[in-house]
Design an enzyme around this catalytic site. Structure first.
Site, PDB file in Angstrom:
ATOM      1  N   HIS A   1     -77.124  31.524 -28.421  1.00 50.30           N
ATOM      2  CA  HIS A   1     -77.609  32.283 -27.266  1.00 50.30           C
ATOM      3  C   HIS A   1     -78.654  33.289 -27.748  1.00 50.30           C
ATOM      4  CE1 HIS A   1     -74.649  34.925 -29.116  1.00 50.30           C
ATOM      5  NE2 HIS A   1     -75.271  35.940 -28.538  1.00 50.30           N
TER       6      HIS A   1
ATOM      7  N   ASP B   1     -79.663  37.452 -26.811  1.00 56.68           N
ATOM      8  CA  ASP B   1     -79.092  38.598 -26.111  1.00 56.68           C
ATOM      9  C   ASP B   1     -80.052  39.008 -24.993  1.00 56.68           C
ATOM     10  OD1 ASP B   1     -76.969  38.433 -27.832  1.00 56.68           O
ATOM     11  OD2 ASP B   1     -77.592  40.105 -29.105  1.00 56.68           O
TER      12      ASP B   1
ATOM     13  N   HIS C   1     -79.132  33.037 -31.851  1.00 54.89           N
ATOM     14  CA  HIS C   1     -78.104  33.213 -32.876  1.00 54.89           C
ATOM     15  C   HIS C   1     -76.761  32.698 -32.394  1.00 54.89           C
ATOM     16  CE1 HIS C   1     -78.245  36.858 -30.379  1.00 54.89           C
ATOM     17  NE2 HIS C   1     -76.970  37.055 -30.675  1.00 54.89           N
TER      18      HIS C   1
ATOM     19  N   ARG D   1     -62.233  37.415 -38.285  1.00 59.28           N
ATOM     20  CA  ARG D   1     -63.501  38.141 -38.428  1.00 59.28           C
ATOM     21  C   ARG D   1     -63.713  38.999 -37.188  1.00 59.28           C
ATOM     22  NH1 ARG D   1     -68.801  36.760 -36.648  1.00 59.28           N
ATOM     23  NH2 ARG D   1     -70.367  37.980 -37.766  1.00 59.28           N
TER      24      ARG D   1
HETATM   25  C1  OGA Z   1     -72.931  38.861 -29.520  1.00 56.89           C
HETATM   26  C2  OGA Z   1     -73.157  38.215 -30.826  1.00 56.89           C
HETATM   27  C3  OGA Z   1     -72.492  37.802 -33.100  1.00 56.89           C
HETATM   28  C4  OGA Z   1     -71.325  37.994 -34.005  1.00 56.89           C
HETATM   29  O1  OGA Z   1     -71.851  39.481 -29.337  1.00 56.89           O
HETATM   30  O2  OGA Z   1     -73.822  38.751 -28.648  1.00 56.89           O
HETATM   31  O3  OGA Z   1     -74.138  37.558 -30.971  1.00 56.89           O
HETATM   32  O4  OGA Z   1     -71.505  37.827 -35.211  1.00 56.89           O
HETATM   33  N1  OGA Z   1     -72.261  38.381 -31.819  1.00 56.89           N
HETATM   34  O5  OGA Z   1     -70.240  38.288 -33.518  1.00 56.89           O
HETATM   35 NI    NI Z   2     -75.537  37.875 -29.359  1.00 56.40          NI
END
Ligand code: OGA
Ligand code: NI
Length: 356
Positions: A232, A234, A290, A300
Site C-alpha cells: 500500500h 500511506d 511498502h 513484531r
Molecule cells: C503502516 C505500515 C509498516 C510496518 O502502518 O501503514 O506501513 O512495518 N506499517 O508495520
Molecule cells: Ni504504511
C-alpha cells in the site's frame, strides 16, 4: 486535535464488513488457516511475480542524520529516489520508545475478548482490528492493529483497563507530543527541500490531521505463506515509523530492484512519503509502496504516526520549479482524497491525476 467524527465522516460511505475487522485470535492457531494463506502472485493481483524474493539486496533506503548540515539536500535526494529514508538524531529518546513498546505489548497481550471491547466500528477509524486496507485483498493478513486518534485514546483505554488506564494514556500522549514536534521539524525540511514557502500544517481553525497506528505481527507458523501488511501507500503527507525490538519486516518496492528490506537501523526512525506529499511535490517524490512481512521467531511491533494537513486544507501541486511541465494532479481537499482512497485504495492517485 481532529475530532474523531470528522475523519470517520470521510470513511462513512464505505463501511467495512465486521468479518474484515475482527482479527483472528492468533494465540489460538498452530498453523496458517486457509483464510490467511496467500499464494502471493495470485491473491494479490498487483504483485508482479518478478518482484518477489529480491529482499536480499544489500542496498536500502538512506540513513540521514538530522544534524547533518546538508540535511535538506539529503532529504530531497532520498525522497526523490526512494520516497523513504531513516532518520537519526531525531530527538526521541530510547526510553520513550521502550515505554511505548511495553504499553503496546500489554495491549496486544490482553485476552482476545478484552480487545474485542474496543473493536473498530464498521464506519469508524479508531480502535482494534485488521488493517483498513483488508477489504481490497482476497486473503486476511497476519496482523492486529490499534488505531488512536483524538478522543479515542482515553475512551478506549478506559474500556480496556477501567482501573488502570493512566499509564497507557500518559505514555501514548507523550509519544504523540514528541511525534508532533518531530513531524513539524520534518515538515519544514521537506517543504524547504521542495522550495515551498507556505506552511501547510496550519489550517485557519483546524489542527493537522494525525493518527497513531500500533501494529502487532504475531509469530507466524509459516511466514512464507502469509502477509503481515499487504502492499500500500500511506494516504497523508508522510509517516514516521518505529520498528520495535530490532525486528525486520518492512519492505519498500523500488523501481528496477523489487522489494527491498528496510531493516531497523539502531536508534533510527523510518520516514516515508505519502500520497498527499506526492501530489504536492507534483510527483517528484514517489509515494512509497511498502508492505510488512512476518517471521516465525518473534512477535513484531511497529508504531506508525501519520501526518496530514487539516481535513479542509486544499491540496494542490506546487509548480514553481525548473522544467515543470504543468500540474499532474487536480487540486482537492484532504477529506475528499481520504474518501476516494477509502473507496479505491491504490487507484486513488490515478483518479485525481489530470488527464492529457
Ligand atoms: C503502516 C505500515 C509498516 C510496518 O502502518 O501503514 O506501513 O512495518 N506499517 O508495520
Ligand atoms: Ni504504511
Amino acid at each position: 486535535m481532529v475530532k474523531m467524527s470528522t475523519l470517520s465522516e470521510a470513511y462513512k460511505d464505505h463501511p467495512v464488513k465486521q468479518n474484515l475487522i475482527v482479527p483472528l485470535d492468533f494465540t489460538s492457531v498452530k498453523s496458517v488457516p486457509e483464510s490467511h494463506a496467500w499464494a502471493r502472485c495470485y491473491d494479490d493481483p498487483k504483485i508482479n511475480p518478478s518482484d518477489i524474493d529480491k529482499s536480499w539486496s544489500s542496498i536500502s533506503v538512506p540513513v540521514i542524520d538530522l544534524d547533518d548540515p546538508n540535511v535538506v539536500n539529503l532529504i530531497f535526494k532520498a525522497c526523490e529516489t526512494w520516497g523513504m529514508f531513516q532518520v537519526t538524531n531525531h530527538g526521541i529518546s530510547k526510553q520513550v520508545l521502550d515505554q511505548v513498546e511495553s504499553q503496546a505489548k500489554n495491549l496486544f497481550n490482553l485476552p482476545f475478548e478484552q480487545k474485542m471491547k474496543v473493536v473498530r466500528p464498521p464506519n469508524g477509524a479508531t480502535g482494534y482490528g485488521y488493517p483498513r486496507i483488508t477489504p481490497f485483498f482476497n486473503k486476511l493478513m497476519w496482523n492486529e492493529g490499534f488505531t488512536i486518534m483524538g478522543d479515542s485514546l482515553n475512551n478506549n483505554a478506559k474500556i480496556l483497563w477501567p482501573n488502570d488506564f493512566q499509564d497507557f494514556c500518559e505514555v501514548i500522549s507523550e509519544y504523540q507530543t514528541r511525534m508532533k514536534d518531530l513531524g513539524n521539524k520534518l515538515m519544514d525540511l521537506l517543504l524547504k527541500s521542495l522550495n515551498i514557502p507556505e506552511p501547510i500544517l496550519e489550517g485557519k481553525d483546524q489542527d493537522p490531521c494525525t493518527a497513531l497506528q500500533l501494529n502487532s505481527y504475531p509469530t507466524c507458523p509459516d511466514p512464507t505463506q502469509t502477509m503481515g501488511l499487504a502492499q500500500h501507500t500511506d494516504t497523508f503527507l508522510f509517516t514516521i515509523l518505529h520498528q520495535s525490538g530490532n525486528t525486520s519486516g518492512l519492505q519498500v518496492l523500488k523501481d528496477g530492484l523489487g522489494w527491498v528490506s528496510v531493516d531497523p537501523h539502531p536508534g533510527a526512525l523510518v520516514v516515508n512519503v505519502g500520497d498527499l506529499l506526492h501530489i504536492i511535490s507534483n510527483a517528484r517524490f514517489p509515494s512509497a509502496i511498502h508492505r510488512a512481512v512476518v517471521n516465525n521467531e518473534k512477535q513484531r511491533l511497529s508504531f506508525a504516526y501519520f501526518i496530514g494537513p487539516p481535513l479542509d486544507f486544499e491540496v494542490s501541486p506546487f509548480l514553481d520549479y525548473p522544467n515543470c511541465d504543468g500540474p499532474y494532479f487536480r487540486s482537492l481537499k484532504v477529506k475528499e482524497y481520504v474518501s476516494i482512497k477509502s473507496k479505491y485504495l491504490d487507484l486513488a492517485l490515478s483518479i485525481v491525476k489530470k488527464s492529457g
